[in-house]
Design a protein around this motif. Structure first.
Motif, PDB file in Angstrom:
ATOM      1  N   ASN A 170      48.370  41.312  44.589  1.00 31.42           N
ATOM      2  CA  ASN A 170      47.266  40.398  44.268  1.00 31.42           C
ATOM      3  C   ASN A 170      47.699  38.964  44.027  1.00 31.42           C
ATOM      4  N   GLU A 171      48.880  38.611  44.502  1.00 31.13           N
ATOM      5  CA  GLU A 171      49.318  37.221  44.365  1.00 31.13           C
ATOM      6  C   GLU A 171      48.351  36.249  45.044  1.00 31.13           C
ATOM      7  N   ASP A 172      47.796  36.664  46.180  1.00 27.81           N
ATOM      8  CA  ASP A 172      46.903  35.776  46.932  1.00 27.81           C
ATOM      9  C   ASP A 172      45.494  35.721  46.349  1.00 27.81           C
ATOM     10  N   GLU A 173      45.236  36.490  45.284  1.00 23.50           N
ATOM     11  CA  GLU A 173      43.905  36.505  44.674  1.00 23.50           C
ATOM     12  C   GLU A 173      43.846  35.742  43.351  1.00 23.50           C
ATOM     13  N   LEU A 174      44.906  35.053  43.030  1.00 23.15           N
ATOM     14  CA  LEU A 174      44.942  34.323  41.764  1.00 23.15           C
ATOM     15  C   LEU A 174      43.742  33.393  41.623  1.00 23.15           C
ATOM     16  N   PHE A 175      43.526  32.542  42.598  1.00 25.15           N
ATOM     17  CA  PHE A 175      42.443  31.567  42.494  1.00 25.15           C
ATOM     18  C   PHE A 175      41.063  32.182  42.766  1.00 25.15           C
ATOM     19  N   PRO A 176      40.915  33.129  43.705  1.00 26.85           N
ATOM     20  CA  PRO A 176      39.617  33.809  43.829  1.00 26.85           C
ATOM     21  C   PRO A 176      39.183  34.521  42.551  1.00 26.85           C
ATOM     22  N   LEU A 177      40.117  35.177  41.855  1.00 25.65           N
ATOM     23  CA  LEU A 177      39.786  35.822  40.586  1.00 25.65           C
ATOM     24  C   LEU A 177      39.350  34.793  39.550  1.00 25.65           C
ATOM     25  N   LEU A 178      40.066  33.689  39.534  1.00 21.28           N
ATOM     26  CA  LEU A 178      39.741  32.608  38.611  1.00 21.28           C
ATOM     27  C   LEU A 178      38.339  32.065  38.882  1.00 21.28           C
ATOM     28  N   ASP A 179      38.036  31.838  40.148  1.00 19.45           N
ATOM     29  CA  ASP A 179      36.720  31.292  40.528  1.00 19.45           C
ATOM     30  C   ASP A 179      35.605  32.280  40.196  1.00 19.45           C
ATOM     31  N   TRP A 180      35.832  33.563  40.473  1.00 20.49           N
ATOM     32  CA  TRP A 180      34.808  34.569  40.197  1.00 20.49           C
ATOM     33  C   TRP A 180      34.529  34.669  38.702  1.00 20.49           C
ATOM     34  N   CYS A 181      35.584  34.694  37.893  1.00 21.55           N
ATOM     35  CA  CYS A 181      35.394  34.781  36.446  1.00 21.55           C
ATOM     36  C   CYS A 181      34.651  33.558  35.913  1.00 21.55           C
ATOM     37  N   ARG A 182      34.965  32.399  36.446  1.00 21.24           N
ATOM     38  CA  ARG A 182      34.259  31.190  36.006  1.00 21.24           C
ATOM     39  C   ARG A 182      32.776  31.276  36.359  1.00 21.24           C
ATOM     40  N   ALA A 183      32.474  31.732  37.561  1.00 18.71           N
ATOM     41  CA  ALA A 183      31.081  31.834  38.004  1.00 18.71           C
ATOM     42  C   ALA A 183      30.298  32.850  37.176  1.00 18.71           C
ATOM     43  N   GLU A 184      30.958  33.925  36.746  1.00 21.46           N
ATOM     44  CA  GLU A 184      30.285  34.997  36.007  1.00 21.46           C
ATOM     45  C   GLU A 184      30.342  34.808  34.496  1.00 21.46           C
ATOM     46  N   GLY A 185      31.135  33.858  34.036  1.00 18.34           N
ATOM     47  CA  GLY A 185      31.252  33.632  32.602  1.00 18.34           C
ATOM     48  C   GLY A 185      32.181  34.603  31.895  1.00 18.34           C
ATOM     49  N   HIS A 186      33.124  35.187  32.632  1.00 17.44           N
ATOM     50  CA  HIS A 186      34.068  36.132  32.044  1.00 17.44           C
ATOM     51  C   HIS A 186      35.381  35.443  31.698  1.00 17.44           C
ATOM     52  N   ASP A 187      35.988  35.843  30.598  1.00 13.30           N
ATOM     53  CA  ASP A 187      37.355  35.428  30.322  1.00 13.30           C
ATOM     54  C   ASP A 187      38.298  36.221  31.216  1.00 13.30           C
ATOM     55  N   LEU A 188      39.522  35.735  31.350  1.00 11.25           N
ATOM     56  CA  LEU A 188      40.486  36.369  32.253  1.00 11.25           C
ATOM     57  C   LEU A 188      41.853  36.367  31.602  1.00 11.25           C
ATOM     58  N   THR A 189      42.484  37.527  31.588  1.00  7.82           N
ATOM     59  CA  THR A 189      43.850  37.645  31.074  1.00  7.82           C
ATOM     60  C   THR A 189      44.718  38.346  32.110  1.00  7.82           C
ATOM     61  N   PHE A 190      45.871  37.755  32.348  1.00  7.78           N
ATOM     62  CA  PHE A 190      46.854  38.365  33.246  1.00  7.78           C
ATOM     63  C   PHE A 190      47.895  39.108  32.427  1.00  7.78           C
ATOM     64  N   LYS A 244      39.185  29.699  29.694  1.00  5.27           N
ATOM     65  CA  LYS A 244      40.283  30.173  28.867  1.00  5.27           C
ATOM     66  C   LYS A 244      41.003  31.296  29.618  1.00  5.27           C
ATOM     67  N   ILE A 245      42.299  31.153  29.777  1.00 10.62           N
ATOM     68  CA  ILE A 245      43.104  32.129  30.502  1.00 10.62           C
ATOM     69  C   ILE A 245      44.166  32.676  29.561  1.00 10.62           C
ATOM     70  N   GLY A 246      44.290  34.006  29.534  1.00  8.28           N
ATOM     71  CA  GLY A 246      45.289  34.638  28.690  1.00  8.28           C
ATOM     72  C   GLY A 246      46.475  35.148  29.491  1.00  8.28           C
ATOM     73  N   PHE A 247      47.604  35.230  28.814  1.00  9.25           N
ATOM     74  CA  PHE A 247      48.828  35.761  29.427  1.00  9.25           C
ATOM     75  C   PHE A 247      49.459  36.745  28.444  1.00  9.25           C
ATOM     76  N   ILE A 248      49.696  37.959  28.917  1.00 11.89           N
ATOM     77  CA  ILE A 248      50.409  38.949  28.118  1.00 11.89           C
ATOM     78  C   ILE A 248      51.725  39.225  28.819  1.00 11.89           C
ATOM     79  N   THR A 249      52.803  38.833  28.168  1.00 11.04           N
ATOM     80  CA  THR A 249      54.102  38.794  28.841  1.00 11.04           C
ATOM     81  C   THR A 249      55.163  39.567  28.060  1.00 11.04           C
ATOM     82  N   PRO A 250      55.063  40.886  28.012  1.00 12.25           N
ATOM     83  CA  PRO A 250      56.027  41.657  27.238  1.00 12.25           C
ATOM     84  C   PRO A 250      57.442  41.584  27.772  1.00 12.25           C
TER      85      PRO A 250
END
Length: 329
Positions: A170-190, A244-250
């Motif tokens: 899903n490397e090529d979906e980084l920005f499509p996911l971002l755009d979709w979440c913005r349009a739908e009003g969802h937060d996004l965490t990777f 707002k974008i989250g990152f969980i980086t264990p």
């Protein structure tokens, strides 16, 4: 009020994650084998036992409770547990009751969840492509999940999308996911892929979120946020969109210094740390009529300072795989 739970490093334990089932209606490639052997039902806690355990933790100061799986909404009569726990929201003893889900059953349960006082949920979604979704989940249907997410939004639930970063997928979906979440009003965490479960070496799937964040930064201005939600995520705000974008980086950042959580499996084993194998059998205490408070306090007294993830380690299959038993806060 009883003395709160404090671990040996003076961290107050206020967050409990409980897995209500090892079963799931998907078979994600990095989470489960296609033909899983699930636990005998007699080994699982009953919903009544889960409610008793959760109530015990709430009486000892837990303020946030997250229901996980497997897929929690495939557990038979699961709403009985939510209804039982909702009384703690009504009394003010519990501040938040939430869950992490794959979204497949949300169309059925979203309104009931909202009626029980659930205000926000995490939905695991790694791709917006039908074919790729069917591949990564083996059994999943993207349209069903999208319908569920829409139902959750309509019921007034705040949706946070959890996306596992997978190299070559899903490397090529980084920005499509971002755009979709913005349009739908969802937060996004990777989330960085975790070395857990029994699905083999995951190093070939590992996509460092440092690289992902660097890619985001090439297009947008990222503003670090001090905000924390009780989970391990660290957040940035995209200046251009306000997202707002989250990152969980264990794997690249140890977030243990502020760890306030423990995890209870569907068999009643309490894990004080996801990256350590030490655990306490609360089911035996519960069924034998033992001192539950003493057992919980003893377990918290063994909580380690931090995790120790190892790609050669085999964790409890099916109980805390994909979502860190879906980690996000």
């Amino acid at each position: 009020m009883q003395t709160p739970l404090i671990d040996p490093y003076q961290r107050a334990i206020t967050y409990l994650r409980i897995s209500v089932t090892d079963r799931c209606d998907f078979r994600c490639l990095y989470c489960m084998a296609e033909q899983m052997t699930f636990l005998p039902k007699a080994e699982l806690l009953t919903l009544e036992e889960m409610e008793r355990l959760c109530t015990g933790f709430i009486e000892l100061g837990v303020r946030k409770l997250r229901v996980t799986g497997g897929e929690p909404l495939v557990r038979r009569n699961i709403m009985d547990l939510f209804r039982g726990l909702s009384r703690h929201l009504a009394s003010g003893a519990l501040e938040e009751l939430t869950l992490t889900t794959n979204g497949s059953q949300l169309a059925k349960y979203a309104e009931d969840l909202a009626a029980c006082g659930v205000r926000r949920i995490n939905v695991s979604l790694d791709t917006l492509d039908d074919a790729k979704f069917a591949h990564i989940t083996r059994w999943g249907r993207l349209a069903q999940v999208m319908e569920g997410i829409s139902a959750a939004k309509a019921a007034g639930l705040r949706v946070k999308i959890n996306t596992v970063a997978l190299k070559g997928f899903n490397e090529d979906e980084l920005f499509p996911l971002l755009d979709w979440c913005r349009a739908e009003g969802h937060d996004l965490t990777f989330i960085e892929v975790m070395p857990m479960g029994d699905t083999g070496d995951r190093l070939d799937q590992y996509w460092s979120l440092r690289d992902l964040r660097r890619t985001l930064g090439e297009r947008f201005s990222l503003i670090p946020l001090a905000e924390r939600t009780g989970g391990p995520a660290r957040y940035v705000q995209i200046a251009e969109t306000g997202q707002k974008i989250g990152f969980i980086t264990p794997m690249t950042h140890n977030f243990c210094e502020s760890c306030n959580r423990v995890r209870l499996t569907c068999t009643g084993e309490l894990y004080m740390c996801l990256g350590q194998e030490d655990r306490a059998d609360l089911r035996a205490i519960l069924r034998d009529g033992g001192d539950l408070e003493a057992a919980i306090r003893d377990a918290i007294g063994r909580k380690p300072k931090g995790h120790d993830f190892d790609y050669s380690r085999q964790q409890v299959a099916g109980q805390m795989p994909r979502h860190m038993s879906h980690t996000g806060g």
